[in-house]
Scaffold this motif. Structure first.
Motif, PDB file in Angstrom:
ATOM      1  N   LYS A   1       0.839  -1.207   0.000  1.00 18.57           N
ATOM      2  CA  LYS A   1       0.000   0.000   0.000  1.00 18.57           C
ATOM      3  C   LYS A   1       0.869   1.251   0.000  1.00 18.57           C
ATOM      4  O   LYS A   1       0.609   2.210  -0.716  1.00 18.57           O
TER       5      LYS A   1
ATOM      6  N   ARG B   1       2.435   1.919  -3.344  1.00 19.02           N
ATOM      7  CA  ARG B   1       1.480   2.469  -4.307  1.00 19.02           C
ATOM      8  C   ARG B   1       1.173   3.922  -4.003  1.00 19.02           C
ATOM      9  O   ARG B   1       1.056   4.742  -4.909  1.00 19.02           O
TER      10      ARG B   1
ATOM     11  N   PRO C   1       6.905   1.133  -6.705  1.00 12.42           N
ATOM     12  CA  PRO C   1       6.627  -0.269  -6.325  1.00 12.42           C
ATOM     13  C   PRO C   1       7.806  -0.847  -5.564  1.00 12.42           C
ATOM     14  O   PRO C   1       8.950  -0.768  -6.007  1.00 12.42           O
TER      15      PRO C   1
ATOM     16  N   THR D   1      -5.160  -3.810  -5.857  1.00 11.23           N
ATOM     17  CA  THR D   1      -3.785  -4.032  -6.296  1.00 11.23           C
ATOM     18  C   THR D   1      -3.656  -5.267  -7.155  1.00 11.23           C
ATOM     19  O   THR D   1      -2.625  -5.518  -7.742  1.00 11.23           O
TER      20      THR D   1
END
Lengths: 321, 500, 152
Positions: free
Chosen positions: A165, A168, A173, A315
């Motif tokens: 999380k 993102r 990443p 995701t």
């Protein structure tokens, strides 16, 4: 020879009469890890609290295996009379159903009793990283993609999801390096600078943070972690929906009558209000709760379950085959 | 000198009557746990914890340390007497120790194990007291790449362990590595080879497999022999005490094992397991009569046992100075310390000198207690072996079955042991050695995890393993060891081919 | 070509079969790349290696004359079947019928493996061991072992 047999027979007869006494009337708390883990230690404290409040014997029965799933199955098979309980982490109920395929238990199998303690997820970097704030850390990572790795004590757990999380939210990443069972190798690798960042429960890192060998950059609670008054929360730093916590819950089998559940909850929560116990547990890194009513715990669990479900869908995270 | 004055303080604390009593109690409980097959120190300590909260912190920790050592030594006892290694560190002891027992030399084996452990314990305590911070630094130099290399050394060492055909030993190690793949992959969470059985998702339990292969397999093998040759232990019991020659041979092994164990023990996670069979491999390499290994060479007991105990001592270093527990027992001890308001860490030495030095001194005392407690028992154990086999082996099976159940309160481990009993017997018939398999099973997951982690952090660059100095050295060591192990076999084969 | 060493021959077969089995099973899992190995990478590699070793051992076991020292003596079946059976029975019965009933049964059953079996001795041993185990494990060490039957 005959006398020996007679003696053995007599002793066995005594044993057979005494044995049922020791076998029954055992109140027990199942735990899904081997003896000695954080969860196990907490369960033993709760057992003490319960034993003190009703004078009966409460013991902890370890049922390790399948990442804690076996302890849930043990609970399902137990009578719903308030004599058998389970201590488990919230992730097993709110996250695992989304990430693990053939889970044989679900939230419908348990009735939450009490939220005993919790701790925040922390994002930690090695002292070798030249960044003292989260923003500086991400700037530093952007310079070299080889730095975008974070370690977690487990694959697919809450710290792992949290790291995803975070990545993102920042647009970077992050790659995950999971350590089976966490523990000493994870800590040593971060301190030694072999892996430069980690996402993990706060408790284990307090000592290292105070010694200066690592830096906890932020924690995931709504408020600052009580043991870390100088470390900001992710919320404070502007990441509004980056809150998560790992809670250790006391659970009863689902069919347990509400009155029994409430009675046990009252006793546990009363015991948890003891200042000495709270202090000891806080020193270990827990944020002691013991104030939430069973119904609220259940509602929170459902909300968390939905939260993680949404995140997984968003995701596209899947446990790889 | 500062060190001695600190030790003096420590002994002052440890030698109080109360603390001595706790040390003795802990060692006694620990030995009991170690001797009973299957039981480990962790559940017992966890059960003692509630009562520990009410004790004086120093006394409590002293008792816990005693339990820890006692369990280690007890595990070696069963390894020697009935070929049942209680933990991975006792597997190596079982190899030559049990053979010595079969030759009627259980007494010397046990005595040498005990005395070697004691010596290693003394040295280890001194090392701990004097060099703790420096050694802690070693632990941090080891990252995933270094652990990978270390595991490779261990795996090659496991091959060298075998006394029979080298190529079959390689096969057994590979088989062990494969069996270690039955688990949930650490880095991707995938459950491998579990056939839908939940108990298999965490891997094959070491104790269950060891009991089946070593313990039960051996029993079945024994029962295959005619009755007269079964009571082999008892017919020809020689001296209970080691001979002058035994001491002469064992002493250098003890020294080497102690040195090796002191260094390896500091590494969290992998170090202590490797200590015992790194020592065994070393002994086999430096011996002028390597063919005696596997058939009752006393160095094969002395070296590993000393390494074991030295590693047990130095494994306290990361715990005390950094608060990092290298194994579950220590994790419990840290938990106990924290509960008592003591934060382990670099400040423990300065904030609680009484505790720190008292603990160190009591480790020494614990080791002494072990000898005091166990040496007289050697005679008793040997006497126990004189029981007719038809009484002995059902008893062993009975205790093993219970011990297996208590591992995870699950009967699955019992089934597993039964299965591996049959497999173990098959291997005895096929003259394939189980030791390398077991060690492969233990090291395999660690090797894979660390190797993949290394690659992850290095972004797929395998050369990292040879560009980093420590891991490069270790890999070269492994290669040299492997070549040295294989070359006699190659020479033999060529000789045979030419001779035909 | 005859089998020179029966022992090595069959060892080789075992390695070969098991190695192939694991290798085939490993293909079910993602291989990944050599830069980022997946869960199937190592089982496949190890399985193939084991099969190769098995082949080497197998070939090495061939020769002209069977070697007397390398024969596999036919196993005595009674100890194997009885001991394994007793252990498996213990695993099945312990959680269902409790320790006090399971242990005597298993002990007597195990003792049957020996050709020197005598029922009275086995029963006596069973009595002693069961009582002793109960005292030691349940009362003394306070371990959680089912004592009484839960099935009836």
């Amino acid at each position: 020879m005959k006398r020996l047999y007679a003696l053995a027979g007599a002793v066995m007869a005594v044993a057979l009469c005494a044995a049922p006494g020791t076998a029954s009337a055992q109140n027990r708390i199942f735990v899904g890890t081997v003896a000695g883990s954080d969860l196990d230690g907490l369960a033993r404290r709760v057992a003490e609290v319960l034993a003190a409040s009703d004078g009966a014997r409460w013991i902890v029965e370890n049922r390790p295996g399948a990442g804690g799933a076996l302890s849930f199955e043990a609970l399902k098979g137990a009578p719903a009379d308030g004599a058998t309980l389970l201590m488990a982490p919230s992730g097993a109920l709110t996250l695992a159903p989304h990430t693990r395929g053939n889970l044989k238990y679900s939230m419908a199998d348990v009735a939450p009793v009490s939220r005993v303690a919790a701790f925040d997820v922390a994002y930690i970097v090695s002292a070798k990283v030249p960044a003292t704030t989260l923003k500086a850390y991400f700037d530093w990572v952007k310079q070299d993609s080889a730095r975008a790795v974070f370690a977690t004590p487990q694959f697919g757990g809450i710290p792992h999801m949290f790291g995803i999380k975070l990545g993102r939210a920042v647009g970077l990443p992050l790659d995950n390096a999971a350590y089976r069972g966490g523990g000493s190798q994870l800590i040593t690798d971060v301190v030694g600078g072999h892996v430069l960042a980690a996402s993990s429960g706060v408790a284990e890192w307090l000592r290292e943070h105070q010694a200066g060998t690592v830096r906890i950059l932020a924690t995931s609670g709504v408020k600052r972690a009580p043991q870390l008054p100088n470390v900001p929360t992710f919320q404070e730093l502007g990441y509004k929906d980056l809150t998560a916590s790992i809670a250790y819950l006391l659970l009863a089998p689902a069919p347990t009558p509400k009155a029994t559940v409430d009675a046990i909850a009252a006793r546990v929560n009363k015991g948890l209000a003891d200042p000495k116990l709270r202090e000891a547990l806080t020193a270990q890194g827990f944020v002691v709760d013991g104030t939430t009513a069973p119904a609220t715990v259940a509602a929170n669990l459902k909300a968390e379950h939905k939260l993680w479900g949404d995140m997984i869908k968003e995701t596209g995270f899947k446990m790889p085959n | 000198m500062d060190l001695f004055s600190n030790l003096a303080t420590g002994f002052g604390v440890a030698l109080s009557l109360q603390n001595l009593a706790f040390a003795l109690g802990g060692v006694f409980i620990g030995t009991l746990i170690g001797v009973l097959p299957g039981l480990g120190p962790v559940p017992a300590i966890a059960m003692l914890l509630p009562s520990i909260y009410t004790l004086d912190p120093t006394a409590a920790l002293i008792m816990l340390a005693g339990v820890y050592y006692g369990a280690q030594y007890g595990g070696s006892t069963t390894a020697i007497l009935i070929n049942l290694p209680g933990e991975s560190s006792s597997v190596v002891t079982a190899i030559d120790g049990y053979q010595m027992a079969r030759q009627g030399r259980a007494g010397p084996a046990l005595a040498v194990a005990g005395l070697g452990s004691f010596f290693a314990g003394c040295v280890g305590t001194l090392v701990l007291a004097g060099f703790a911070p420096a050694l802690a630094g070693i632990a941090f130099a080891f990252g995933p790449a270094e652990y990978t290399a270390l595991m490779l050394v261990g795996i090659v060492g496991a091959v060298v362990l075998a006394s029979g055909s080298v190529i079959k030993a390689v096969g057994m190690v590979l088989l062990g590595l494969l069996l270690g793949q039955i688990n949930t992959d650490a880095l991707s969470g995938v459950e491998r080879f579990s056939f839908g059985i939940p108990e298999l998702t965490d891997g094959l339990g070491f104790v269950a497999v060891a009991m089946g292969l070593f313990g039960f397999g051996e029993i079945i093998g024994n029962l295959n022999q005619p009755p007269q040759s079964r009571d082999v232990f008892t017919r020809d019991v020689k001296n209970v005490w080691p001979s002058r020659e035994d001491f002469r041979q064992a002493m250098p092994a003890v020294l080497r094992g102690t040195a090796l164990g002191s260094v390896l023990g500091v590494l969290p996670g992998g170090g202590a397991i490797l200590a015992s069979f790194a020592a065994y491999t070393l002994e086999k390499r430096v011996s002028s009569t390597p063919e005696r290994f596997g058939k009752g060479a006393i160095q094969g007991v002395a070296g590993p046992e000393s390494a074991n105990n030295a590693a047990a001592q130095t494994s306290f270093i990361p715990m005390l100075t950094l608060g990092i527990p290298p194994n579950p027992v220590m994790a419990l001890m840290i938990g106990a310390m924290v509960v008592m308001g003591i934060t382990p860490g670099p400040k423990v030495m300065t904030d609680n000198p009484d505790l720190f030095w008292g603990l160190i001194a009591s480790m020494w005392i614990g080791n002494l207690m072990l000898i005091v407690l166990n040496l007289p028992f050697v005679g008793i154990w040997v006497k126990l072996l004189t029981l007719p086999y038809r009484f002995l082996f059902p008893s062993i099976v009975c205790f093993c079955v219970i011990g297996l159940y208590t591992l995870s309160n699950n009967n699955f481990d019992i089934y597993l042991a039964g299965l591996f009993a049959a497999i173990g017997f098959a291997f005895i018939k096929l003259r394939c050695e189980a030791g390398p398999l077991l060690l492969g099973m233990v090291l395999g997951p660690m090797l894979e995890e660390n190797l993949r982690r290394t690659l992850l952090v290095a972004r797929g660059d395998w050369s990292v393993l040879v560009t980093r100095p420590i891991s490069c050295t270790l890999i070269l060591l492994a290669a040299v060891m492997l070549l040295a192990a294989l070359s006699p076999a190659v020479r033999q084969r060529r000789a045979r081919a030419f001779g035909d | 070509m005859k089998i020179r060493s029966q022992v090595d021959f069959w060892s080789g077969i075992v390695f070969l079969v098991v190695g192939l089995a694991f290798a085939v099973g490993a293909t079910e899992y993602r291989m990944g790349t050599s830069a980022r190995p997946g869960p199937g990478y190592f089982p496949l590699g190890l399985g193939v290696l084991l099969a190769l070793v098995g082949l080497v051992v197998l070939v090495g076991a061939l020769g002209h004359e069977p070697d007397e020292g390398e024969l596999i003596a036919p196993p005595v079946w009674r100890p194997l079947l009885v001991v394994v059976g007793a252990v498996l029975a213990a695993g099945f019965l312990l959680p269902r019928t409790g320790m006090l009933l399971t242990l005597p049964l298993v002990i007597v059953l195990t003792a049957l493996a020996s050709s020197e079996f005598r029922l009275r001795e086995a029963l006596g041993l069973a009595a002693v061991l069961t009582t002793g185990s109960w005292l030691l494990f349940v009362v003394g060490l306070k371990l959680r072992i089912p004592v009484m039957p839960t099935v009836f």
